[in-house]
Every structure is written in structure tokens, then in C-alpha cells.
Design a protein around this motif. Structure first.
Motif, PDB file in Angstrom:
ATOM      1  N   VAL A   4       0.837  -1.208   0.000  1.00  0.00           N
ATOM      2  CA  VAL A   4       0.000   0.000   0.000  1.00  0.00           C
ATOM      3  C   VAL A   4       0.869   1.254   0.000  1.00  0.00           C
ATOM      4  O   VAL A   4       0.629   2.203  -0.764  1.00  0.00           O
ATOM      5  N   LEU A   5       1.904   1.266   0.842  1.00  0.00           N
ATOM      6  CA  LEU A   5       2.765   2.448   0.931  1.00  0.00           C
ATOM      7  C   LEU A   5       3.556   2.658  -0.354  1.00  0.00           C
ATOM      8  O   LEU A   5       3.650   3.792  -0.862  1.00  0.00           O
ATOM      9  N   ALA A   6       4.126   1.580  -0.903  1.00  0.00           N
ATOM     10  CA  ALA A   6       4.913   1.713  -2.129  1.00  0.00           C
ATOM     11  C   ALA A   6       4.039   2.143  -3.300  1.00  0.00           C
ATOM     12  O   ALA A   6       4.438   2.994  -4.118  1.00  0.00           O
ATOM     13  N   THR A   7       2.835   1.577  -3.393  1.00  0.00           N
ATOM     14  CA  THR A   7       1.918   1.970  -4.467  1.00  0.00           C
ATOM     15  C   THR A   7       1.507   3.426  -4.332  1.00  0.00           C
ATOM     16  O   THR A   7       1.384   4.151  -5.333  1.00  0.00           O
ATOM     17  N   SER A   8       1.312   3.877  -3.096  1.00  0.00           N
ATOM     18  CA  SER A   8       0.914   5.268  -2.877  1.00  0.00           C
ATOM     19  C   SER A   8       2.045   6.234  -3.218  1.00  0.00           C
ATOM     20  O   SER A   8       1.781   7.347  -3.687  1.00  0.00           O
ATOM     21  N   VAL A   9       3.287   5.823  -2.981  1.00  0.00           N
ATOM     22  CA  VAL A   9       4.416   6.675  -3.360  1.00  0.00           C
ATOM     23  C   VAL A   9       4.528   6.745  -4.877  1.00  0.00           C
ATOM     24  O   VAL A   9       4.604   7.842  -5.460  1.00  0.00           O
ATOM     25  N   TRP A  10       4.543   5.581  -5.533  1.00  0.00           N
ATOM     26  CA  TRP A  10       4.645   5.569  -6.999  1.00  0.00           C
ATOM     27  C   TRP A  10       3.446   6.272  -7.641  1.00  0.00           C
ATOM     28  O   TRP A  10       3.592   7.241  -8.380  1.00  0.00           O
ATOM     29  N   ASN A  36      13.232   8.846 -10.257  1.00  0.00           N
ATOM     30  CA  ASN A  36      14.106   8.013  -9.425  1.00  0.00           C
ATOM     31  C   ASN A  36      13.356   7.381  -8.251  1.00  0.00           C
ATOM     32  O   ASN A  36      13.496   6.181  -7.978  1.00  0.00           O
ATOM     33  N   VAL A  37      12.555   8.187  -7.547  1.00  0.00           N
ATOM     34  CA  VAL A  37      11.812   7.649  -6.395  1.00  0.00           C
ATOM     35  C   VAL A  37      10.739   6.670  -6.871  1.00  0.00           C
ATOM     36  O   VAL A  37      10.517   5.632  -6.230  1.00  0.00           O
ATOM     37  N   SER A  38      10.103   6.970  -7.988  1.00  0.00           N
ATOM     38  CA  SER A  38       9.093   6.056  -8.537  1.00  0.00           C
ATOM     39  C   SER A  38       9.711   4.709  -8.883  1.00  0.00           C
ATOM     40  O   SER A  38       9.090   3.662  -8.673  1.00  0.00           O
ATOM     41  N   LEU A  39      10.927   4.721  -9.423  1.00  0.00           N
ATOM     42  CA  LEU A  39      11.592   3.473  -9.789  1.00  0.00           C
ATOM     43  C   LEU A  39      11.816   2.589  -8.570  1.00  0.00           C
ATOM     44  O   LEU A  39      11.562   1.377  -8.615  1.00  0.00           O
ATOM     45  N   VAL A  40      12.268   3.178  -7.478  1.00  0.00           N
ATOM     46  CA  VAL A  40      12.463   2.417  -6.246  1.00  0.00           C
ATOM     47  C   VAL A  40      11.132   1.874  -5.736  1.00  0.00           C
ATOM     48  O   VAL A  40      11.018   0.705  -5.339  1.00  0.00           O
ATOM     49  N   VAL A  96       9.817  -1.210  -7.650  1.00  0.00           N
ATOM     50  CA  VAL A  96      10.443  -2.487  -7.271  1.00  0.00           C
ATOM     51  C   VAL A  96       9.686  -3.124  -6.110  1.00  0.00           C
ATOM     52  O   VAL A  96       9.368  -4.325  -6.127  1.00  0.00           O
ATOM     53  N   PHE A  97       9.379  -2.330  -5.091  1.00  0.00           N
ATOM     54  CA  PHE A  97       8.639  -2.856  -3.933  1.00  0.00           C
ATOM     55  C   PHE A  97       7.205  -3.221  -4.314  1.00  0.00           C
ATOM     56  O   PHE A  97       6.658  -4.206  -3.803  1.00  0.00           O
ATOM     57  N   VAL A  98       6.602  -2.438  -5.194  1.00  0.00           N
ATOM     58  CA  VAL A  98       5.238  -2.744  -5.646  1.00  0.00           C
ATOM     59  C   VAL A  98       5.203  -4.106  -6.325  1.00  0.00           C
ATOM     60  O   VAL A  98       4.322  -4.942  -6.058  1.00  0.00           O
ATOM     61  N   LEU A  99       6.146  -4.359  -7.206  1.00  0.00           N
ATOM     62  CA  LEU A  99       6.157  -5.617  -7.954  1.00  0.00           C
ATOM     63  C   LEU A  99       6.440  -6.804  -7.038  1.00  0.00           C
ATOM     64  O   LEU A  99       5.786  -7.857  -7.145  1.00  0.00           O
ATOM     65  N   LEU A 100       7.407  -6.666  -6.129  1.00  0.00           N
ATOM     66  CA  LEU A 100       7.750  -7.781  -5.235  1.00  0.00           C
ATOM     67  C   LEU A 100       6.590  -8.131  -4.301  1.00  0.00           C
ATOM     68  O   LEU A 100       6.224  -9.298  -4.148  1.00  0.00           O
ATOM     69  N   THR A 101       6.013  -7.113  -3.679  1.00  0.00           N
ATOM     70  CA  THR A 101       4.887  -7.372  -2.775  1.00  0.00           C
ATOM     71  C   THR A 101       3.647  -7.788  -3.558  1.00  0.00           C
ATOM     72  O   THR A 101       2.835  -8.585  -3.065  1.00  0.00           O
ATOM     73  N   ALA A 140      -2.799  -5.446 -16.197  1.00  0.00           N
ATOM     74  CA  ALA A 140      -2.712  -4.797 -17.509  1.00  0.00           C
ATOM     75  C   ALA A 140      -2.518  -3.287 -17.346  1.00  0.00           C
ATOM     76  O   ALA A 140      -1.718  -2.662 -18.073  1.00  0.00           O
ATOM     77  N   LEU A 141      -3.214  -2.681 -16.388  1.00  0.00           N
ATOM     78  CA  LEU A 141      -3.063  -1.250 -16.137  1.00  0.00           C
ATOM     79  C   LEU A 141      -1.684  -0.932 -15.559  1.00  0.00           C
ATOM     80  O   LEU A 141      -1.077   0.094 -15.906  1.00  0.00           O
ATOM     81  N   VAL A 142      -1.192  -1.808 -14.678  1.00  0.00           N
ATOM     82  CA  VAL A 142       0.157  -1.628 -14.142  1.00  0.00           C
ATOM     83  C   VAL A 142       1.186  -1.703 -15.267  1.00  0.00           C
ATOM     84  O   VAL A 142       2.127  -0.899 -15.336  1.00  0.00           O
ATOM     85  N   ALA A 143       1.010  -2.676 -16.175  1.00  0.00           N
ATOM     86  CA  ALA A 143       1.929  -2.813 -17.311  1.00  0.00           C
ATOM     87  C   ALA A 143       1.904  -1.563 -18.187  1.00  0.00           C
ATOM     88  O   ALA A 143       2.955  -1.082 -18.643  1.00  0.00           O
ATOM     89  N   LEU A 144       0.710  -1.015 -18.415  1.00  0.00           N
ATOM     90  CA  LEU A 144       0.594   0.208 -19.212  1.00  0.00           C
ATOM     91  C   LEU A 144       1.324   1.360 -18.529  1.00  0.00           C
ATOM     92  O   LEU A 144       2.058   2.124 -19.188  1.00  0.00           O
ATOM     93  N   ALA A 145       1.137   1.485 -17.215  1.00  0.00           N
ATOM     94  CA  ALA A 145       1.822   2.551 -16.473  1.00  0.00           C
ATOM     95  C   ALA A 145       3.334   2.362 -16.527  1.00  0.00           C
ATOM     96  O   ALA A 145       4.084   3.343 -16.655  1.00  0.00           O
ATOM     97  N   LEU A 146       3.795   1.122 -16.444  1.00  0.00           N
ATOM     98  CA  LEU A 146       5.236   0.853 -16.510  1.00  0.00           C
ATOM     99  C   LEU A 146       5.801   1.219 -17.882  1.00  0.00           C
ATOM    100  O   LEU A 146       6.904   1.769 -17.979  1.00  0.00           O
TER     101      LEU A 146
END
Length: 309
Positions: free
Chosen positions: A164-170, A203-207, A210-215, A245-251
Motif C-alpha cells: 500500500v505504501l509503495a503503491t501510494s508513493v509511486w 528516481n523515487v518512482s523506480l524504487v 520495485v517494492f510494488v512488484l515484489l509485494t 494490464a493497467l500496471v503494465a501500461l503505467a510501466l
């Protein structure tokens, strides 16, 4: 799971909570990054900084109201009553259920976040309260979802809180920067600040990604019971596919900005390249709003492993 008015209301309130929380987090980060350059009233960064301050205040107000609306719908769903009668059930939900305890943590965090947003004076205490409130909201929101089935002090709750926290930051940085803050840095005099802020966002979004994908992988495996078949045949699985699919589009959009648009903008500092970056970021922001809506629907759908026993 029955798709009716109560379910739609819950999902709508949860989606609004997700977007408002992300907006508040993104606004707080962008406001902190721009504060030094916005001290003078005629500074090029000041309009963007003011937008960040106002969007944080607006987002926290919306978050508090959405929390209250979600609680009412949840009380109605748990009691099987209509919305007007659900007001009388709320005290019982708050005092006797895990949902009530988790919601209280998130709501107190939202109130503290609102107070920090109302304070224009930056200080160490204010910043500490702000980020403690963000963590409390993240933990409370995580405990309202399916992760709570594993227990209040489980690894699933910890992973979901981080998610939740990583998604909210990104998502918060992308949505706030793309829709609100960076468009205010469109003048040529603010070009250097735009480039620096864009690099910080990237840069912060990239970090965070990573946490969004792992969790997210952990949550997907847990929710599906490790079965691809469960994903294919369940409503939960279909919503998960939409979210992915939406996450992939955003990436993809974020990658275009990071590896193509931003390097070119740093080389040329031209108005055209600045518009290209902000336009792509705008599209990424729309994709992230879709992710938050899909996440709300996912959290209110029966996990895919349930039909498999």
C-alpha cells in the motif's frame, strides 16, 4: 460476493480512498522537494509548490470523507441493513470487529494527516507526524483487506502494508505530478526546476515500483493459492488481470519517460521536450488512477483460492 448497490458503494469509496491517499503522499513529497525553490513570492517554483500544498489539503479532506463513507457502507454490508439503518450499527462495528479496529487506525492517521496539511509551517515535528500518519493509514488500509485473514500480526499484513505504501508513493507522485504540479512549471524560467523535479519523480518512482512488484507477486500468489486455474475462472482473477494490464501500461509509459523523454529533455531543455514529458506523465497518471480503482474492486472480491477450498 454479490454485486449490488452496497458492493458498488464500498468499491467506489475504497477507490476514492486509494486515490486521495496517493494524492496526499505525492503532494507531500513534491511540496518538500519544491519548498526551497519556492520561498520567494516571485520564484518560478512557487506556483507549483502552492499547487502541491493545496492538493495535499484537498486530498486529505477527501480521504477523511471517503473513510467515513466507506465505514457506513461496510456497516450496512456487515449487518445486512439499508444505509439509513447502518448508522446505528457503526458503534458495534467500531468496538467489536477487526474491521472497526483497522478502520480506526487508518482514520486517526487520516485526521493527523489533515492537521499536518493544514499547517503551513514546516518543522521536524510536523514532518514526523506526517509520515507517521502515512504509515498508520497504510497499516490500517492493509488490515481492511484480505491480508487480515492471516491474522492481525501476520507476514501478510506486513507485506500488504508495504504494498500500500509503495503503491501510494509511486502512484501518488505520478498522479500529483502529472495532473497538478508539473504543469505549473511549464515556463522557460522554471525549466531547470522542472528537469530536477522530473528526475526526482522518476528516481523515487523506480524504487517504489520495485517494492510494488515484489509485494504484488506475493499477494497474487497468496490470493490465488498459487493456481493459474483459480485466476482464470474467478472474478477475483479477472480483476487481477485487469489491474496487471493497467500496471503494465503505467510501466511502459513510465519507461518511455525515463529512458527516452527525460534524457532528451535534459539535453535540450526545450519547450517541446518538456511538453512531451508532461504529456506522457499525464497518461501514466490516468493509468495509475485505473490501477487504484481496480485495487479497490480486488480488495472487495472473494479471493480466487476460496472456490478451490
Amino acid at each position: 460476493m454479490r454485486v449490488d448497490g452496497l458492493w458498488i458503494g464500498q468499491v467506489a469509496m475504497a477507490a476514492l480512498m486509494n486515490v486521495a491517499f496517493a494524492y496526499a503522499v505525492g503532494s507531500a513529497l513534491l511540496g518538500a522537494w519544491l519548498a526551497k525553490d519556492a520561498q520567494a513570492k516571485v520564484a518560478p517554483a512557487r506556483p507549483a509548490w502552492l499547487r502541491a500544498q493545496r492538493s495535499m489539503l484537498t486530498a486529505t479532506v477527501v480521504l477523511v470523507l471517503a473513510d467515513l463513507g466507506w465505514l457506513l457502507y461496510q456497516a450496512a454490508a456487515m449487518s445486512g441493513s439499508a444505509l439509513p439503518q447502518a448508522f446505528g450499527v457503526i458503534p458495534t462495528v467500531l468496538s467489536q470487529t477487526h474491521v472497526g479496529y483497522a478502520w480506526s487506525v487508518a482514520f486517526v492517521g487520516a485526521l493527523v494527516l489533515l492537521l499536518t496539511a493544514m499547517s503551513s509551517h514546516a518543522s521536524t515535528l510536523r514532518n514526523a507526524l506526517l509520515w507517521l500518519a502515512v504509515i498508520a493509514i497504510g497499516a490500517g488500509k492493509a488490515s481492511l483487506g484480505h491480508a487480515a485473514d492471516a491474522g492481525p500480526a501476520s507476514a501478510a499484513i506486513g507485506v500488504q502494508t508495504l504494498h500500500v505504501l509503495a503503491t501510494s508513493v509511486w502512484g501518488g507522485l505520478v498522479v500529483t505530478a502529472g495532473l497538478t504540479v508539473l504543469p505549473a512549471l511549464g515556463t522557460s524560467t522554471a525549466r531547470g526546476i522542472l528537469i530536477r523535479t522530473a528526475m526526482q519523480v522518476s528516481n523515487v518512482s523506480l524504487v517504489a515500483v520495485v517494492f510494488v512488484l515484489l509485494t504484488g507477486i506475493f499477494n497474487a500468489v497468496r490470493g490465488s493459492g498459487g493456481s493459474f486455474e483459480a485466476i482464470q475462472i474467478s472474478t477475483w482473477g479477472h480483476v487481477l488481470i485487469l489491474k496487471l494490464a493497467l500496471v503494465a501500461l503505467a510501466l511502459v509509459l513510465g519507461g518511455l519517460n525515463r529512458f527516452l523523454a527525460l534524457p532528451r529533455l535534459r539535453r535540450t531543455a526545450s519547450t517541446m521536450d518538456a511538453h512531451t514529458f508532461t504529456n506522457v506523465l499525464y497518461l501514466e497518471a490516468l493509468a495509475m488512477i485505473g490501477v487504484f480503482i481496480a485495487a479497490a474492486a480486488l480488495s472487495h472480491s472473494v479471493p480466487a483460492f476460496v472456490p478451490l477450498g
